[in-house]
Enzyme design. Structure first.
Site, PDB file in Angstrom:
ATOM      1  CG  ASP A 200      -1.898   1.166   1.227  1.00  0.00           C
ATOM      2  OD1 ASP A 200      -1.634   2.172   0.524  1.00  0.00           O
ATOM      3  OD2 ASP A 200      -2.922   1.083   1.914  1.00  0.00           O
ATOM      4  CG  HIS A 201       1.278   4.082  -3.284  1.00  0.00           C
ATOM      5  ND1 HIS A 201       0.150   3.547  -3.877  1.00  0.00           N
ATOM      6  CD2 HIS A 201       1.106   5.425  -3.320  1.00  0.00           C
ATOM      7  CE1 HIS A 201      -0.646   4.523  -4.257  1.00  0.00           C
ATOM      8  NE2 HIS A 201      -0.101   5.668  -3.924  1.00  0.00           N
ATOM      9  CG  HIS A 263      -4.678   4.296  -0.608  1.00  0.00           C
ATOM     10  ND1 HIS A 263      -3.639   3.407  -0.541  1.00  0.00           N
ATOM     11  CD2 HIS A 263      -4.815   4.602  -1.923  1.00  0.00           C
ATOM     12  CE1 HIS A 263      -3.164   3.185  -1.761  1.00  0.00           C
ATOM     13  NE2 HIS A 263      -3.870   3.894  -2.608  1.00  0.00           N
TER      14      HIS A 263
END
Length: 509
Positions: A200-201, A263
């Site tokens: 999950d960047h 996110h």
């Protein structure tokens, strides 16, 4: 074989000043010709090498359906680095990196290609000294995850006997709870759970990690970080672009599955969690899991959730088409390009405090932020005419694009009269630190190579997030048509009404 990093990065700062350098290792990227690889992964590998954080024999292997030779792949990496790398191009770094570049052409069901990949890795172990340590990055559509993972097992590429082997999986992790559980089962049959890294960047961004520092390294905020002082919390991820060329991926997925499930619920967990016993992966995951498990959906999903779809309008002075007019989109599609939900957290700290999550495309501007909005003062000695513009105190953590923190509070206006007005005090990363922040993928790729899973969601977190979102998605499916909003605005009027019913309003970032 997995490295452990139990040290608290906030309390053991002296140890953390030393650079973390990956040991002998390599990276295999499936789907290496895609945008993610070209714009993020290849440049991140170069930037890590340029910063001296990769071993001299580091190896990069590309796997895709192209009839390339090794030199063709090297040229592709070179062009991607030149176009997208964060650090300056240095020929000596490039010449060292190119020694370990290889390309394997093939489909995901091509047994011979996977045998060629196995031979390539064995050769790199001998020539580059990678020590049998390889991470497999699945930069491919989710439907191919099981096929690639099973092929890795079938051809012995996931064996841990001669070194570590790790799987790196991009979101989305399934499209609902059932599919996520099925995917987790397939992956964990091949790789141990501590060797699976779900990217999950957002968790790799400096400002997201700063939430922990802000809360737990300061005595200023934690005493008021609870239901006694906080009125509500807003977590926003707004984009000013449409779907671009992602119609094949986006249609049928939508904003909530694409952003809220991962996110925004991760940001909620970091904002609401209790202080962990330490900052290792297990302790962090335990506290995030507690929060996600305590999330309660609203009783009336019709009033306290909104899904919308952008129509034609104006964006940045240019005419923008509506979602249904985008190339590749079914003109009868009900896919959400905007989603807003209200949730609460059933625990002692947050009982009764609403958390509002929203995301959307074609909104007023690109911004991601967490706004902790505090209650009004219980008593004001000021005349109401002196404070008519005074709002709630707020602490706003800006994740992007202007990373930093803003505090909003009331202050006296200069002059002889007692007039109080809202003002903001701002901290900006770019102005306070001389070091440039690494890209999220730099941090996350290095953590994969080090075996440090602090910033990667665990199986339990993924499944709890789907348990939160699935009932909302089922409710929206029954409702059919999404609410409409013009491109360039801040979403459907129904979203404003959702907060107005409780005497609140969305922030305008």
């Amino acid at each position: 074989m997995t490295a452990t990093h139990g040290a608290n990065p906030l309390r053991d700062a002296a140890d953390r000043r030393l650079p973390r350098i990956a040991g002998p290792s390599g990276l295999v990227i499936f789907g290496v010709t895609g945008d993610l690889s070209r714009k993020k992964l290849m440049p991140a590998v170069y930037d890590l090498a340029n910063r001296g954080l990769l071993p001299p024999g580091f190896s990069l292997v590309g796997y895709a359906r192209r009839e390339w030779q090794d030199e063709d792949f090297a040229q592709e990496v070179h062009d991607a680095v030149k176009a997208h790398a964060r650090t300056p191009f240095r020929e000596e770094v490039w010449q060292q990196l190119i020694q370990g570049m290889r390309f394997v052409p093939g489909d995901f069901d091509d047994d011979q290609a996977f045998e060629n990949l196995k031979s390539t890795i064995e050769d790199l172990d001998k020539v580059q000294g990678t020590g049998g340590n390889f991470a497999f990055y699945l930069s491919v559509p989710p439907k191919f995850f099981p096929k690639v993972v099973k092929q890795l097992k079938k051809h012995g590429l996931a064996d841990q006997k001669d070194g570590w082997r790790r799987a790196v999986i991009e979101k989305p992790f399934g499209h609902d709870l059932t599919s996520a559980q099925e995917l987790n089962k397939v992956v964990h049959e091949v790789f141990p759970s501590n060797e699976v890294f779900r990217i999950d960047h957002y968790l790799g961004k400096e400002t997201v990690q700063n939430i922990l520092a802000l809360r737990f390294a300061n005595t200023l905020f934690e005493p008021v970080w609870n239901r006694s002082y906080v009125d509500h919390v807003q977590i926003t991820m707004a984009e000013d672009i449409g779907i671009g060329g992602r119609a094949g991926y986006y249609d049928g997925i939508g904003a909530a599955r694409d952003v809220i499930q991962n996110h925004l619920l991760q940001l909620l967990a970091l904002t609401a969690m209790e202080e962990p016993a330490s900052f290792d992966a297990d302790a962090l995951a335990a506290e995030k899991t507690k929060v996600l498990g305590a999330v309660r959906l609203p009783h009336d999903l019709g009033k306290d959730t909104v899904f919308g779809q952008y129509t034609a309008g104006w964006q940045g002075g240019e005419k923008a088409v509506g979602y249904l007019e985008e190339d590749g989109i079914d003109p009868k599609s009900n896919t959400d390009t905007y989603a807003a939900v209200k949730v609460e957290i059933d625990n002692r700290r947050w009982a009764g405090v609403p958390f509002y999550l929203r995301t959307g495309k074609r909104l007023g501007r690109r911004v991601t932020e967490i706004a902790v909005v505090f209650q009004r003062a219980p008593h004001s000695p000021f005349d109401h005419t002196a404070t008519e513009e005074l709002g709630h105190n707020a602490l706003v953590i800006r994740v992007q694009p202007d990373e930093g923190v803003t505090m909003r509070f009331g202050s006296k206006v200069p002059g002889t009269a007692m007039e109080v007005r809202d003002v903001s005090m701002d901290f900006a990363y770019g102005e306070s630190f001389t070091e440039s922040s690494p890209e999220a993928y730099e941090r996350l790729l290095l953590d994969v190579l080090l075996g440090d899973s602090n910033l990667f969601p665990r199986t339990e977190e993924v499944e709890l997030s789907w348990k939160i979102l699935d009932p909302i998605e089922r409710h929206w499916d029954k409702r059919g048509k999404p609410a409409q909003y013009e491109s360039g605005t801040w979403g459907p009027v129904e979203a404003d009404e959702m907060l107005a019913r409780h005497g609140r309003s969305w922030r305008r970032p």
